[in-house]
Design a protein around this motif. Structure first.
Motif, mmCIF file in Angstrom:
data_model
loop_
_atom_site.group_PDB
_atom_site.id
_atom_site.type_symbol
_atom_site.label_atom_id
_atom_site.label_comp_id
_atom_site.label_asym_id
_atom_site.label_seq_id
_atom_site.Cartn_x
_atom_site.Cartn_y
_atom_site.Cartn_z
ATOM 1 N N UNK A 185 0.854 -1.186 0.000
ATOM 2 C CA UNK A 185 0.000 0.000 0.000
ATOM 3 C C UNK A 185 0.890 1.236 0.000
ATOM 4 N N UNK A 186 0.336 2.383 -0.391
ATOM 5 C CA UNK A 186 1.130 3.609 -0.377
ATOM 6 C C UNK A 186 1.334 4.126 1.037
ATOM 7 N N UNK A 187 2.419 4.822 1.228
ATOM 8 C CA UNK A 187 2.628 5.469 2.513
ATOM 9 C C UNK A 187 1.601 6.586 2.686
ATOM 10 N N UNK A 188 1.296 6.897 3.932
ATOM 11 C CA UNK A 188 0.295 7.921 4.200
ATOM 12 C C UNK A 188 0.849 9.302 3.899
ATOM 13 N N UNK A 189 0.011 10.122 3.307
ATOM 14 C CA UNK A 189 0.371 11.509 3.036
ATOM 15 C C UNK A 189 -0.724 12.401 3.609
ATOM 16 N N UNK A 303 -5.748 -3.487 3.167
ATOM 17 C CA UNK A 303 -6.092 -2.659 4.331
ATOM 18 C C UNK A 303 -5.154 -2.935 5.498
ATOM 19 N N UNK A 304 -4.645 -4.154 5.601
ATOM 20 C CA UNK A 304 -3.667 -4.462 6.652
ATOM 21 C C UNK A 304 -2.411 -3.634 6.437
ATOM 22 N N UNK A 305 -1.952 -3.586 5.186
ATOM 23 C CA UNK A 305 -0.762 -2.788 4.877
ATOM 24 C C UNK A 305 -1.012 -1.301 5.115
ATOM 25 N N UNK A 306 -2.218 -0.835 4.798
ATOM 26 C CA UNK A 306 -2.553 0.573 5.034
ATOM 27 C C UNK A 306 -2.528 0.903 6.522
ATOM 28 N N UNK A 310 0.135 3.488 8.854
ATOM 29 C CA UNK A 310 -0.231 4.469 9.868
ATOM 30 C C UNK A 310 0.398 4.162 11.222
ATOM 31 N N UNK A 311 1.167 3.082 11.294
ATOM 32 C CA UNK A 311 1.728 2.676 12.581
ATOM 33 C C UNK A 311 0.667 2.096 13.497
ATOM 34 N N UNK A 368 5.779 -2.020 7.836
ATOM 35 C CA UNK A 368 5.320 -1.427 6.578
ATOM 36 C C UNK A 368 6.495 -0.989 5.723
ATOM 37 N N UNK A 369 7.409 -0.243 6.299
ATOM 38 C CA UNK A 369 8.513 0.310 5.518
ATOM 39 C C UNK A 369 9.415 -0.790 4.970
#
Length: 389
Positions: A185-189, A303-306, A310-311, A368-369
């Protein structure tokens, strides 16, 4: 520039992980100078994904109740593919057991265009157990369509070792050139505070209270009833805690879930805000104490990756195919997809101290990272496509 065609049943974002993954990969590829167009089996007047960085072609028939309509048959697709496939460097077929597999097999079997297949968990044995009456039809379809399609693909992409392991020999003959590819998933912005405020305005009942977040389709496969039952088991221990069940409900399950929550005496702390998108979705992930997904089958779990981005720690079943990575990293808690298993997961989380929960949040972000950042996954997949095309 590399040109990719993604052939998928639907581009409706309510469809969940496959289209979400496709659009996120396309965004990264666009930034790198590549393009991905989408071919769907939706009617010609279906909505176009907003801000999608490529062309979308809807060649399906109107929706209906008949078997061909449910199968998404369209006489336009094979001729279109034969005429346009050569414009692309590679084709990705996303999903099987619908007409896109038939069309891809017919149009591509004698062409020189390299193609790849994402089964997206559709070879998971859970589906055969859930609907055994479909197995004879699937066996025939495998012999005629899916088997030849996958066996002749340049590669069949699985998003976890667990998915690839489970897919082997479910249907025979099985001569698939399978490989595990990175997914994510994309990192949060965006601004964390404003996103949280947008979400909180959508659910004023929370009034600043902490909550566990379910964010996925409201569907029997997802274990929504397990989440409600497990939440009831910790409700008295955490009287400040709420459960937010967010997602589209195409099957009309919410009344039944409300009745379950009412019977368990927790309906005053369970919310169903519907599908969340954009800043509201990001705010929900950022603010949640933990993300929950006690699914009976989950190929990857975007959604798990999302949530990890978000930590936010994840409380998931061992039927989410990335559960081994979550457990190994200590980024959440894993258990069986049963009432007792999900209850044990929730109770283990409720027993954590504040410092232990904070440490788990740190590990979630690191997971995530290191494993699930879509930018890294998209670059990796493009390298594979270029190497094998």
């Amino acid at each position: 520039m590399t040109r990719i065609l993604r052939f998928i049943q639907s581009s409706d974002p309510r469809g969940g992980g496959p289209i979400e993954g496709a659009r996120r990969f396309a965004q990264t590829w666009n930034e790198l100078g590549h393009t991905q167009d989408i071919l769907t089996l939706e009617p010609h007047d279906a909505p176009i994904l907003p801000d999608y960085p490529g062309d979308i072609f809807h060649l399906g028939q109107p929706y209906g109740r008949g078997p061909l309509a449910r199968y998404r048959y369209s006489k336009k697709v094979v001729p279109w593919l034969r005429e346009n496939a050569s414009k692309y460097d590679a084709i990705i077929v996303s999903g099987i057991w619908r007409y896109q597999a038939v069309a891809a097999r017919r149009a591509l079997k004698n062409s020189n265009i390299p193609y790849f297949v994402f089964p997206h968990g559709m070879l998971d044995p859970w589906f055969n157990k859930d609907k055994p009456y479909k197995v004879p039809f699937k066996k025939l379809s495998w012999l005629l369509v899916e088997g030849p399609l996958l066996n002749s693909a340049k590669a069949v992409f699985f998003t976890s070792e667990e998915e690839m392991r489970q897919a082997k020999n479910i249907f025979k003959p099985y001569h698939v050139n399978g490989m595990v590819v990175n997914y994510g998933a994309p990192d949060l912005v965006g601004d964390k505070i404003s996103q949280a405020q947008i979400f909180r305005k959508m659910v004023p009942e929370l009034d600043g209270a902490p909550y566990l977040l379910y964010l996925s389709r409201i569907h029997p496969k997802k274990g929504c009833d397990l989440a409600i039952a497990a939440f009831a088991s910790i409700a008295s221990k955490r009287p400040d805690l709420w459960l937010v069940m967010a997602g589209p409900d195409k099957l009309g399950m919410i009344p039944k879930l409300r009745a379950q929550a009412t019977a368990l005496g927790i309906m005053d702390r369970v919310l169903f805000p519907g599908m969340l998108e954009g800043d509201a979705k990001m705010g929900a992930f950022r603010e949640a104490e933990a993300f929950v997904l006690p699914s009976h089958q989950e190929n990857f779990g975007i959604a798990v990756a999302e949530a990890l981005a978000a930590g936010t720690p994840v409380l998931i079943s061992d039927k989410v195919n990335i559960w081994r990575e979550i457990e190994a990293d200590g980024a959440g808690i894993v258990g069986p997809d049963t009432v007792s298993g999900t209850t044990a997961v929730f109770q283990s989380y409720a027993a954590l101290s504040e410092s232990e929960r904070a440490e788990m949040r740190d590990r979630a972000r690191k997971t995530f990272k290191s494993r699930f950042d879509v930018d890294n996954a998209a670059r990796s997949l493009m390298a594979i496509l270029q190497d094998r095309s």
